[in-house]
Write a protein that holds these residues in place. Structure first.
Motif, PDB file in Angstrom:
ATOM      1  N   MET A   1       0.840  -1.183   0.000  1.00 19.23           N
ATOM      2  CA  MET A   1       0.000   0.000   0.000  1.00 19.23           C
ATOM      3  C   MET A   1       0.885   1.247   0.000  1.00 19.23           C
ATOM      4  O   MET A   1       1.298   1.702  -1.037  1.00 19.23           O
ATOM      5  CB  MET A   1      -0.921  -0.053   1.211  1.00 19.23           C
ATOM      6  CG  MET A   1      -2.125   0.749   1.090  1.00 19.23           C
ATOM      7  SD  MET A   1      -3.256   0.212   2.411  1.00 19.23           S
ATOM      8  CE  MET A   1      -4.493   1.357   2.191  1.00 19.23           C
ATOM      9  N   LEU A   2       1.173   1.818   1.163  1.00 15.02           N
ATOM     10  CA  LEU A   2       2.063   2.974   1.246  1.00 15.02           C
ATOM     11  C   LEU A   2       3.404   2.510   1.801  1.00 15.02           C
ATOM     12  O   LEU A   2       3.563   2.354   3.000  1.00 15.02           O
ATOM     13  CB  LEU A   2       1.480   4.054   2.158  1.00 15.02           C
ATOM     14  CG  LEU A   2       0.276   4.807   1.631  1.00 15.02           C
ATOM     15  CD1 LEU A   2      -0.281   5.725   2.699  1.00 15.02           C
ATOM     16  CD2 LEU A   2       0.618   5.596   0.404  1.00 15.02           C
ATOM     17  N   ARG A   3       4.343   2.310   0.944  1.00 15.69           N
ATOM     18  CA  ARG A   3       5.641   1.810   1.403  1.00 15.69           C
ATOM     19  C   ARG A   3       6.534   2.910   1.927  1.00 15.69           C
ATOM     20  O   ARG A   3       7.194   2.754   2.941  1.00 15.69           O
ATOM     21  CB  ARG A   3       6.349   1.072   0.271  1.00 15.69           C
ATOM     22  CG  ARG A   3       5.685  -0.214  -0.082  1.00 15.69           C
ATOM     23  CD  ARG A   3       6.489  -0.971  -1.063  1.00 15.69           C
ATOM     24  NE  ARG A   3       5.808  -2.213  -1.378  1.00 15.69           N
ATOM     25  CZ  ARG A   3       6.243  -3.071  -2.238  1.00 15.69           C
ATOM     26  NH1 ARG A   3       7.354  -2.845  -2.892  1.00 15.69           N
ATOM     27  NH2 ARG A   3       5.579  -4.167  -2.471  1.00 15.69           N
ATOM     28  N   ASN A   4       6.571   4.016   1.244  1.00 16.83           N
ATOM     29  CA  ASN A   4       7.491   5.092   1.628  1.00 16.83           C
ATOM     30  C   ASN A   4       6.840   6.129   2.530  1.00 16.83           C
ATOM     31  O   ASN A   4       7.525   6.996   3.050  1.00 16.83           O
ATOM     32  CB  ASN A   4       8.065   5.770   0.392  1.00 16.83           C
ATOM     33  CG  ASN A   4       8.960   4.833  -0.394  1.00 16.83           C
ATOM     34  OD1 ASN A   4       9.518   3.901   0.166  1.00 16.83           O
ATOM     35  ND2 ASN A   4       9.073   5.065  -1.682  1.00 16.83           N
ATOM     36  N   GLY A   5       5.567   6.051   2.710  1.00 16.79           N
ATOM     37  CA  GLY A   5       4.894   7.009   3.585  1.00 16.79           C
ATOM     38  C   GLY A   5       4.955   8.428   3.040  1.00 16.79           C
ATOM     39  O   GLY A   5       4.504   8.716   1.950  1.00 16.79           O
ATOM     40  N   LEU A   6       5.564   9.302   3.806  1.00 10.07           N
ATOM     41  CA  LEU A   6       5.612  10.719   3.469  1.00 10.07           C
ATOM     42  C   LEU A   6       6.962  11.064   2.852  1.00 10.07           C
ATOM     43  O   LEU A   6       7.987  10.978   3.504  1.00 10.07           O
ATOM     44  CB  LEU A   6       5.382  11.539   4.742  1.00 10.07           C
ATOM     45  CG  LEU A   6       4.868  12.950   4.575  1.00 10.07           C
ATOM     46  CD1 LEU A   6       3.538  12.952   3.846  1.00 10.07           C
ATOM     47  CD2 LEU A   6       4.691  13.590   5.922  1.00 10.07           C
ATOM     48  N   GLU A   7       6.960  11.425   1.596  1.00 16.02           N
ATOM     49  CA  GLU A   7       8.184  11.781   0.894  1.00 16.02           C
ATOM     50  C   GLU A   7       8.287  13.300   0.805  1.00 16.02           C
ATOM     51  O   GLU A   7       7.310  14.016   1.028  1.00 16.02           O
ATOM     52  CB  GLU A   7       8.181  11.156  -0.495  1.00 16.02           C
ATOM     53  CG  GLU A   7       8.271   9.647  -0.433  1.00 16.02           C
ATOM     54  CD  GLU A   7       8.383   9.017  -1.804  1.00 16.02           C
ATOM     55  OE1 GLU A   7       8.548   9.757  -2.792  1.00 16.02           O
ATOM     56  OE2 GLU A   7       8.298   7.787  -1.870  1.00 16.02           O
ATOM     57  N   PRO A   8       9.480  13.818   0.478  1.00 15.68           N
ATOM     58  CA  PRO A   8       9.659  15.280   0.422  1.00 15.68           C
ATOM     59  C   PRO A   8       8.683  15.988  -0.515  1.00 15.68           C
ATOM     60  O   PRO A   8       8.218  17.080  -0.206  1.00 15.68           O
ATOM     61  CB  PRO A   8      11.098  15.439  -0.058  1.00 15.68           C
ATOM     62  CG  PRO A   8      11.774  14.193   0.379  1.00 15.68           C
ATOM     63  CD  PRO A   8      10.733  13.114   0.296  1.00 15.68           C
ATOM     64  N   TRP A   9       8.362  15.382  -1.639  1.00 13.04           N
ATOM     65  CA  TRP A   9       7.445  16.069  -2.549  1.00 13.04           C
ATOM     66  C   TRP A   9       6.035  16.119  -1.985  1.00 13.04           C
ATOM     67  O   TRP A   9       5.267  17.026  -2.320  1.00 13.04           O
ATOM     68  CB  TRP A   9       7.495  15.459  -3.953  1.00 13.04           C
ATOM     69  CG  TRP A   9       7.022  14.047  -4.056  1.00 13.04           C
ATOM     70  CD1 TRP A   9       7.742  12.921  -3.848  1.00 13.04           C
ATOM     71  CD2 TRP A   9       5.696  13.632  -4.387  1.00 13.04           C
ATOM     72  NE1 TRP A   9       6.953  11.829  -4.032  1.00 13.04           N
ATOM     73  CE2 TRP A   9       5.697  12.222  -4.370  1.00 13.04           C
ATOM     74  CE3 TRP A   9       4.520  14.305  -4.708  1.00 13.04           C
ATOM     75  CZ2 TRP A   9       4.563  11.487  -4.648  1.00 13.04           C
ATOM     76  CZ3 TRP A   9       3.399  13.562  -4.985  1.00 13.04           C
ATOM     77  CH2 TRP A   9       3.414  12.162  -4.959  1.00 13.04           C
ATOM     78  N   HIS A  10       5.676  15.188  -1.108  1.00 13.41           N
ATOM     79  CA  HIS A  10       4.382  15.278  -0.431  1.00 13.41           C
ATOM     80  C   HIS A  10       4.334  16.516   0.460  1.00 13.41           C
ATOM     81  O   HIS A  10       3.322  17.216   0.524  1.00 13.41           O
ATOM     82  CB  HIS A  10       4.130  14.048   0.443  1.00 13.41           C
ATOM     83  CG  HIS A  10       3.903  12.791  -0.315  1.00 13.41           C
ATOM     84  ND1 HIS A  10       4.671  11.675  -0.136  1.00 13.41           N
ATOM     85  CD2 HIS A  10       2.995  12.474  -1.271  1.00 13.41           C
ATOM     86  CE1 HIS A  10       4.243  10.716  -0.924  1.00 13.41           C
ATOM     87  NE2 HIS A  10       3.231  11.176  -1.629  1.00 13.41           N
TER      88      HIS A  10
END
Length: 62
Positions: A1-10
């Motif tokens: 589902m969400l592997r990386n969670g919150l990335e910088p572009w988010h």
């Protein structure tokens, strides 16, 4: 589902949305109010912990 969670572009997209919604003039006031609320929350939590330590719980007689 969400592997990386919150990335910088988010975070960049979120920052842009917040600026568009609230406007750049209200952001400093909002940040100041949020900081003040966090300080109050931390001091209240600390006071609750100190009260818990000072007055240990005792079981009432049965």
């Amino acid at each position: 589902m969400l592997r990386n969670g919150l990335e910088p572009w988010h975070l960049m997209i979120l920052a842009i949305v917040v600026i568009v919604l609230f406007g750049s003039k209200k952001l400093p006031d909002t940040a100041r109010a949020l900081g003040k609320s966090m300080r109050i929350l931390k001091s209240e939590a600390k006071a609750m912990k100190e009260t818990d330590v000072q007055a240990p719980r005792t079981d009432p007689p049965a």
